[in-house]
Write a protein that holds these residues in place. Structure first.
Motif, short mmCIF file in Angstrom:
data_model
loop_
_atom_site.label_atom_id
_atom_site.label_comp_id
_atom_site.label_asym_id
_atom_site.label_seq_id
_atom_site.Cartn_x
_atom_site.Cartn_y
_atom_site.Cartn_z
N THR A 1 9.67 0.58 -8.96
CA THR A 1 9.17 0.73 -10.33
C THR A 1 7.73 0.26 -10.50
O THR A 1 7.14 0.48 -11.55
CB THR A 1 10.05 -0.06 -11.32
N GLY A 2 7.17 -0.40 -9.48
CA GLY A 2 5.78 -0.85 -9.62
C GLY A 2 5.38 -1.78 -8.50
O GLY A 2 6.18 -2.16 -7.63
N LYS A 3 4.08 -2.15 -8.54
CA LYS A 3 3.51 -3.07 -7.55
C LYS A 3 2.66 -4.09 -8.31
O LYS A 3 1.83 -3.72 -9.14
CB LYS A 3 2.68 -2.29 -6.52
N HIS A 4 2.88 -5.36 -8.02
CA HIS A 4 2.23 -6.44 -8.77
C HIS A 4 1.21 -7.13 -7.87
O HIS A 4 1.57 -7.81 -6.91
CB HIS A 4 3.30 -7.42 -9.26
N GLY A 5 -0.07 -6.94 -8.17
CA GLY A 5 -1.14 -7.55 -7.40
C GLY A 5 -1.23 -9.05 -7.62
O GLY A 5 -0.69 -9.59 -8.59
N LEU B 1 0.82 -1.22 0.00
CA LEU B 1 0.00 0.00 0.00
C LEU B 1 0.85 1.27 0.00
O LEU B 1 0.56 2.22 -0.72
CB LEU B 1 -0.92 0.01 1.22
N LEU B 2 1.90 1.28 0.81
CA LEU B 2 2.63 2.53 1.06
C LEU B 2 3.77 2.78 0.09
O LEU B 2 4.10 3.94 -0.19
CB LEU B 2 3.14 2.55 2.51
N ALA B 3 4.43 1.72 -0.40
CA ALA B 3 5.50 1.92 -1.38
C ALA B 3 4.93 2.55 -2.64
O ALA B 3 3.87 2.14 -3.12
CB ALA B 3 6.17 0.59 -1.70
N CYS B 4 5.61 3.54 -3.18
CA CYS B 4 5.13 4.25 -4.36
C CYS B 4 6.22 4.28 -5.44
O CYS B 4 7.42 4.31 -5.13
CB CYS B 4 4.73 5.69 -4.00
N ILE B 5 5.80 4.29 -6.69
CA ILE B 5 6.73 4.31 -7.80
C ILE B 5 7.63 5.55 -7.70
O ILE B 5 7.15 6.67 -7.55
CB ILE B 5 5.98 4.30 -9.14
N GLY B 6 8.94 5.32 -7.75
CA GLY B 6 9.90 6.40 -7.61
C GLY B 6 10.51 6.52 -6.23
O GLY B 6 11.52 7.21 -6.06
N SER C 1 -2.96 -0.31 -4.48
CA SER C 1 -2.02 -1.42 -4.37
C SER C 1 -2.14 -2.26 -5.63
O SER C 1 -3.20 -2.33 -6.24
CB SER C 1 -2.34 -2.26 -3.14
N GLY C 2 -1.06 -2.90 -6.04
CA GLY C 2 -1.13 -3.84 -7.15
C GLY C 2 -1.25 -3.18 -8.51
O GLY C 2 -0.82 -2.05 -8.72
N ASP C 3 -1.84 -3.92 -9.45
CA ASP C 3 -1.92 -3.49 -10.84
C ASP C 3 -3.11 -4.19 -11.49
O ASP C 3 -3.77 -5.02 -10.87
CB ASP C 3 -0.64 -3.89 -11.58
#
Length: 288
Positions: A104-108, A81-86, A195-197
């Motif tokens: 670089t991203g979050k994979h649901g 939830l908290l980690a953000c791209i960049g 969260s996720g993608d």
């Protein structure tokens, strides 16, 4: 364009490099019903990184760079939830201790956070090395544009995207391509886009060519037409979302390159401006 960046909290979250996994039945079934054994999610992917094509790899849902996860379920939810791209990421254990990269991203589904590091740093890393992220970005708002929901993006990276506001108050953002809602697949109906993608379906080769999906790269910024991500993920005529391509094409029906959303509006308050250089690898000066 003014934001509430100065009020955003910076908080630590962390996880360990997560090994690829396989079940007793190791096969993945492709969209033609044929079983295949392929590299997929997790681990350290040495030869795939942001800026590279996300199409054509002999793999399924391949995650560029490093994939991390927390062993504690509740802590992993917070990480995702908290980690953000960049966001800045730093290795805190192992031979690569001290190396810095960025999210670089979050994979649901698999619930991984994906991180870029230099190739020379990847060579020193190992499964279970711990990586700390300086998480910041959730709660980001654009002043006087509160109807546009921002999410999953570091505020410093957000300021590098080249967003402008036209005379009618519409945000114009550089994008690589537009994707229609009918091509969005796996992940539709998720209760939150923080969260996720969710995946661009690639089963139709003509659509892939028409919308430039066949040329997409990891890190490309894309506009999703008639897609509402302000709460969960759904179709809504006139809605606009913008996201970053985070994982590779897939062999499964209903799947394809994954997109982590960074902005969404229920109305046409966001406009895409085609720019082939609209990729976070360029904004974050990736050189190797």
């Amino acid at each position: 364009m003014k934001t509430n960046r100065s009020l955003l909290v910076i908080q630590s979250v962390q996880g360990k490099i997560h090994s690829p996994r396989a079940g007793k039945n190791p096969y993945r079934i492709n969209r033609n019903g044929m079983p295949q054994i392929l590299p997929a999610t997790g681990g350290i992917t040495y030869n795939v990184q942001i800026g590279d094509t996300c199409m054509g790899w002999v793999g399924d849902h391949v995650e560029p760079g490093v994939s991390i996860q927390s062993e504690n379920d509740a802590e992993n939810i917070a990480l995702n939830l908290l980690a953000c791209i960049g966001n800045e990421a730093r290795v805190i254990t192992g031979d690569a201790k001290g190396a810095k990269g960025f999210v670089t991203g979050k994979h649901g589904g698999i619930d991984h956070v994906l991180i870029y590091f230099k190739k020379s740093d990847l060579e020193k890393m190992a499964i279970n090395d711990t990586i700390l992220i300086k998480a910041q970005g959730q709660g980001l708002e654009i002043v006087s544009h509160e109807d546009i929901k921002c999410m999953n993006i570091d505020p410093e990276l957000f300021e590098k995207l080249g967003i402008t506001v036209d005379n009618e108050g519409i945000l114009e953002i550089p994008i690589v391509t537009e994707v229609p809602a009918y091509l969005m697949g796996s992940g539709i109906g998720s209760p939150t886009a923080f969260s996720g993608d969710y995946d661009i379906m690639t089963g139709d080769s003509e659509a892939n060519k028409e919308f430039g999906i066949d040329k997409l790269r990891f890190g490309d910024i894309v506009l999703l037409r008639d897609c509402d991500n302000t709460f969960g993920r759904e179709y809504l005529k006139g809605a606009v979302s913008v996201g970053v391509v985070v994982h590779s094409d897939c062999i499964k029906s209903g799947h394809g390159p994954g997109v982590t959303v960074i902005m969404s509006s229920k109305t046409t308050k966001i406009k895409g401006v085609k720019d082939s250089n609209a990729n976070i690898a360029n904004y974050l000066s990736v050189q190797d």
